[in-house]
Design a protein around this motif. Structure first.
Motif, PDB file in Angstrom:
ATOM      1  N   ARG A  35       0.831  -1.214   0.000  1.00  0.00           N
ATOM      2  CA  ARG A  35       0.000   0.000   0.000  1.00  0.00           C
ATOM      3  C   ARG A  35       0.854   1.248   0.000  1.00  0.00           C
ATOM      4  O   ARG A  35       1.831   1.341   0.725  1.00  0.00           O
ATOM      5  N   THR A  36       0.465   2.219  -0.797  1.00  0.00           N
ATOM      6  CA  THR A  36       1.157   3.498  -0.809  1.00  0.00           C
ATOM      7  C   THR A  36       0.248   4.641  -0.371  1.00  0.00           C
ATOM      8  O   THR A  36       0.728   5.700  -0.025  1.00  0.00           O
ATOM      9  N   GLY A  37      -1.044   4.427  -0.371  1.00  0.00           N
ATOM     10  CA  GLY A  37      -1.993   5.487  -0.054  1.00  0.00           C
ATOM     11  C   GLY A  37      -2.294   5.633   1.427  1.00  0.00           C
ATOM     12  O   GLY A  37      -3.189   6.394   1.792  1.00  0.00           O
ATOM     13  N   VAL A  38      -1.587   4.924   2.263  1.00  0.00           N
ATOM     14  CA  VAL A  38      -1.818   4.988   3.707  1.00  0.00           C
ATOM     15  C   VAL A  38      -0.465   4.932   4.425  1.00  0.00           C
ATOM     16  O   VAL A  38       0.444   4.241   3.982  1.00  0.00           O
ATOM     17  N   LEU A  39      -0.339   5.706   5.488  1.00  0.00           N
ATOM     18  CA  LEU A  39       0.871   5.626   6.305  1.00  0.00           C
ATOM     19  C   LEU A  39       0.724   4.462   7.265  1.00  0.00           C
ATOM     20  O   LEU A  39      -0.297   4.335   7.939  1.00  0.00           O
ATOM     21  N   TRP A  40       1.741   3.620   7.323  1.00  0.00           N
ATOM     22  CA  TRP A  40       1.674   2.462   8.202  1.00  0.00           C
ATOM     23  C   TRP A  40       3.048   2.159   8.778  1.00  0.00           C
ATOM     24  O   TRP A  40       4.077   2.522   8.221  1.00  0.00           O
ATOM     25  N   THR A  41       3.041   1.506   9.895  1.00  0.00           N
ATOM     26  CA  THR A  41       4.224   0.917  10.528  1.00  0.00           C
ATOM     27  C   THR A  41       3.764  -0.415  11.088  1.00  0.00           C
ATOM     28  O   THR A  41       2.705  -0.499  11.707  1.00  0.00           O
ATOM     29  N   TYR A  42       4.534  -1.450  10.851  1.00  0.00           N
ATOM     30  CA  TYR A  42       4.142  -2.789  11.283  1.00  0.00           C
ATOM     31  C   TYR A  42       5.111  -3.272  12.357  1.00  0.00           C
ATOM     32  O   TYR A  42       6.320  -3.226  12.161  1.00  0.00           O
ATOM     33  N   VAL A  43       4.577  -3.729  13.469  1.00  0.00           N
ATOM     34  CA  VAL A  43       5.395  -4.216  14.576  1.00  0.00           C
ATOM     35  C   VAL A  43       5.333  -5.734  14.618  1.00  0.00           C
ATOM     36  O   VAL A  43       4.258  -6.314  14.726  1.00  0.00           O
ATOM     37  N   SER A  44       6.490  -6.376  14.515  1.00  0.00           N
ATOM     38  CA  SER A  44       6.587  -7.827  14.673  1.00  0.00           C
ATOM     39  C   SER A  44       7.271  -8.092  16.007  1.00  0.00           C
ATOM     40  O   SER A  44       8.469  -7.849  16.146  1.00  0.00           O
ATOM     41  N   PRO A  45       6.529  -8.561  17.000  1.00  0.00           N
ATOM     42  CA  PRO A  45       7.162  -8.800  18.301  1.00  0.00           C
ATOM     43  C   PRO A  45       8.133  -9.973  18.234  1.00  0.00           C
ATOM     44  O   PRO A  45       8.077 -10.795  17.328  1.00  0.00           O
ATOM     45  N   ALA A  46       9.001 -10.018  19.201  1.00  0.00           N
ATOM     46  CA  ALA A  46       9.937 -11.134  19.316  1.00  0.00           C
ATOM     47  C   ALA A  46       9.159 -12.434  19.512  1.00  0.00           C
ATOM     48  O   ALA A  46       7.977 -12.424  19.889  1.00  0.00           O
ATOM     49  N   GLY A  47       9.802 -13.545  19.277  1.00  0.00           N
ATOM     50  CA  GLY A  47       9.162 -14.848  19.416  1.00  0.00           C
ATOM     51  C   GLY A  47       8.651 -15.123  20.814  1.00  0.00           C
ATOM     52  O   GLY A  47       7.582 -15.685  21.009  1.00  0.00           O
ATOM     53  N   ASP A  48       9.412 -14.714  21.807  1.00  0.00           N
ATOM     54  CA  ASP A  48       8.998 -14.867  23.206  1.00  0.00           C
ATOM     55  C   ASP A  48       8.596 -13.487  23.707  1.00  0.00           C
ATOM     56  O   ASP A  48       9.414 -12.666  24.092  1.00  0.00           O
ATOM     57  N   TYR A  49       7.304 -13.236  23.665  1.00  0.00           N
ATOM     58  CA  TYR A  49       6.696 -11.950  23.993  1.00  0.00           C
ATOM     59  C   TYR A  49       6.123 -12.104  25.398  1.00  0.00           C
ATOM     60  O   TYR A  49       5.044 -12.634  25.576  1.00  0.00           O
ATOM     61  N   ASP A  50       6.858 -11.643  26.402  1.00  0.00           N
ATOM     62  CA  ASP A  50       6.636 -11.964  27.813  1.00  0.00           C
ATOM     63  C   ASP A  50       5.749 -10.944  28.524  1.00  0.00           C
ATOM     64  O   ASP A  50       6.191  -9.838  28.846  1.00  0.00           O
ATOM     65  N   ALA A  51       4.509 -11.344  28.801  1.00  0.00           N
ATOM     66  CA  ALA A  51       3.564 -10.453  29.483  1.00  0.00           C
ATOM     67  C   ALA A  51       4.015 -10.106  30.893  1.00  0.00           C
ATOM     68  O   ALA A  51       3.691  -9.033  31.401  1.00  0.00           O
ATOM     69  N   ASN A  52       4.757 -10.978  31.532  1.00  0.00           N
ATOM     70  CA  ASN A  52       5.173 -10.750  32.917  1.00  0.00           C
ATOM     71  C   ASN A  52       6.618 -10.287  33.045  1.00  0.00           C
ATOM     72  O   ASN A  52       7.124 -10.139  34.144  1.00  0.00           O
ATOM     73  N   GLY A  53       7.268 -10.051  31.928  1.00  0.00           N
ATOM     74  CA  GLY A  53       8.674  -9.634  31.953  1.00  0.00           C
ATOM     75  C   GLY A  53       8.835  -8.221  32.487  1.00  0.00           C
ATOM     76  O   GLY A  53       7.934  -7.387  32.405  1.00  0.00           O
ATOM     77  N   ALA A  54      10.007  -7.963  33.012  1.00  0.00           N
ATOM     78  CA  ALA A  54      10.303  -6.662  33.614  1.00  0.00           C
ATOM     79  C   ALA A  54      10.486  -5.581  32.551  1.00  0.00           C
ATOM     80  O   ALA A  54      10.910  -5.852  31.437  1.00  0.00           O
ATOM     81  N   ARG A  55      10.179  -4.375  32.946  1.00  0.00           N
ATOM     82  CA  ARG A  55      10.466  -3.209  32.108  1.00  0.00           C
ATOM     83  C   ARG A  55      11.901  -2.801  32.382  1.00  0.00           C
ATOM     84  O   ARG A  55      12.223  -2.327  33.466  1.00  0.00           O
ATOM     85  N   THR A  56      12.758  -2.991  31.409  1.00  0.00           N
ATOM     86  CA  THR A  56      14.163  -2.611  31.573  1.00  0.00           C
ATOM     87  C   THR A  56      14.447  -1.240  30.989  1.00  0.00           C
ATOM     88  O   THR A  56      15.429  -0.604  31.339  1.00  0.00           O
ATOM     89  N   GLY A  57      13.593  -0.808  30.042  1.00  0.00           N
ATOM     90  CA  GLY A  57      13.814   0.458  29.369  1.00  0.00           C
ATOM     91  C   GLY A  57      14.856   0.361  28.268  1.00  0.00           C
ATOM     92  O   GLY A  57      15.231   1.364  27.678  1.00  0.00           O
ATOM     93  N   LYS A  58      15.312  -0.859  28.000  1.00  0.00           N
ATOM     94  CA  LYS A  58      16.341  -1.072  26.976  1.00  0.00           C
ATOM     95  C   LYS A  58      15.858  -2.117  25.979  1.00  0.00           C
ATOM     96  O   LYS A  58      15.254  -3.108  26.358  1.00  0.00           O
ATOM     97  N   SER A  74      15.052 -14.699  20.923  1.00  0.00           N
ATOM     98  CA  SER A  74      14.103 -13.742  20.378  1.00  0.00           C
ATOM     99  C   SER A  74      13.112 -13.446  21.503  1.00  0.00           C
ATOM    100  O   SER A  74      12.084 -14.091  21.633  1.00  0.00           O
ATOM    101  N   TYR A  75      13.449 -12.469  22.338  1.00  0.00           N
ATOM    102  CA  TYR A  75      12.711 -12.213  23.575  1.00  0.00           C
ATOM    103  C   TYR A  75      12.504 -10.709  23.764  1.00  0.00           C
ATOM    104  O   TYR A  75      13.409  -9.910  23.492  1.00  0.00           O
ATOM    105  N   ILE A  76      11.322 -10.349  24.277  1.00  0.00           N
ATOM    106  CA  ILE A  76      11.088  -8.992  24.774  1.00  0.00           C
ATOM    107  C   ILE A  76       9.897  -9.031  25.731  1.00  0.00           C
ATOM    108  O   ILE A  76       8.975  -9.839  25.574  1.00  0.00           O
TER     109      ILE A  76
END
Length: 106
Positions: A35-58, A74-76
């Motif tokens: 698509r060119t008629g719309v602004l988009w950004t697509y986020v692909s999370p890491a394979g291990d997407y941890d709901a309980n993981g700590a916020r490191t800020g990095k 592949s973790y975040i």
């Protein structure tokens, strides 16, 4: 994807239980990519997407290719991916592109 443009879902070790979600998200990305008629950004999370993981800020950003942290994972955490998304909204480095991010476990 790897350097040969193989998508992770097309590798033998990809868990069958996640195939439906992987195919649906790949289809949505490829729909946007053309698509060119719309602004988009697509986020692909890491394979291990941890709901309980700590916020490191990095985190480390990547584009279309799979990236790994210092432990070859592949973790975040949800919190760190949220920061990456907010930073992208501020910076606009991936307009009309896909990005991913990885972080370290604490």
């Amino acid at each position: 994807m790897d350097d040969k443009q193989t998508m992770v879902m097309d590798t033998p070790s990809f868990p069958a239980g996640y195939m439906g979600v992987a195919k649906a998200t790949a289809e949505s990305f490829f729909e946007l990519k053309g698509r060119t008629g719309v602004l988009w950004t697509y986020v692909s999370p890491a394979g291990d997407y941890d709901a309980n993981g700590a916020r490191t800020g990095k985190y480390v950003l990547g584009g279309d290719n799979l990236i790994l942290n210092s432990k070859n994972e592949s973790y975040i955490s949800y919190a760190d991916l949220a920061l990456a998304v907010i930073d992208e909204l501020k910076n606009g480095a991936f307009v009309q592109k896909r990005f991913t991010a990885v972080g370290e476990r604490t």
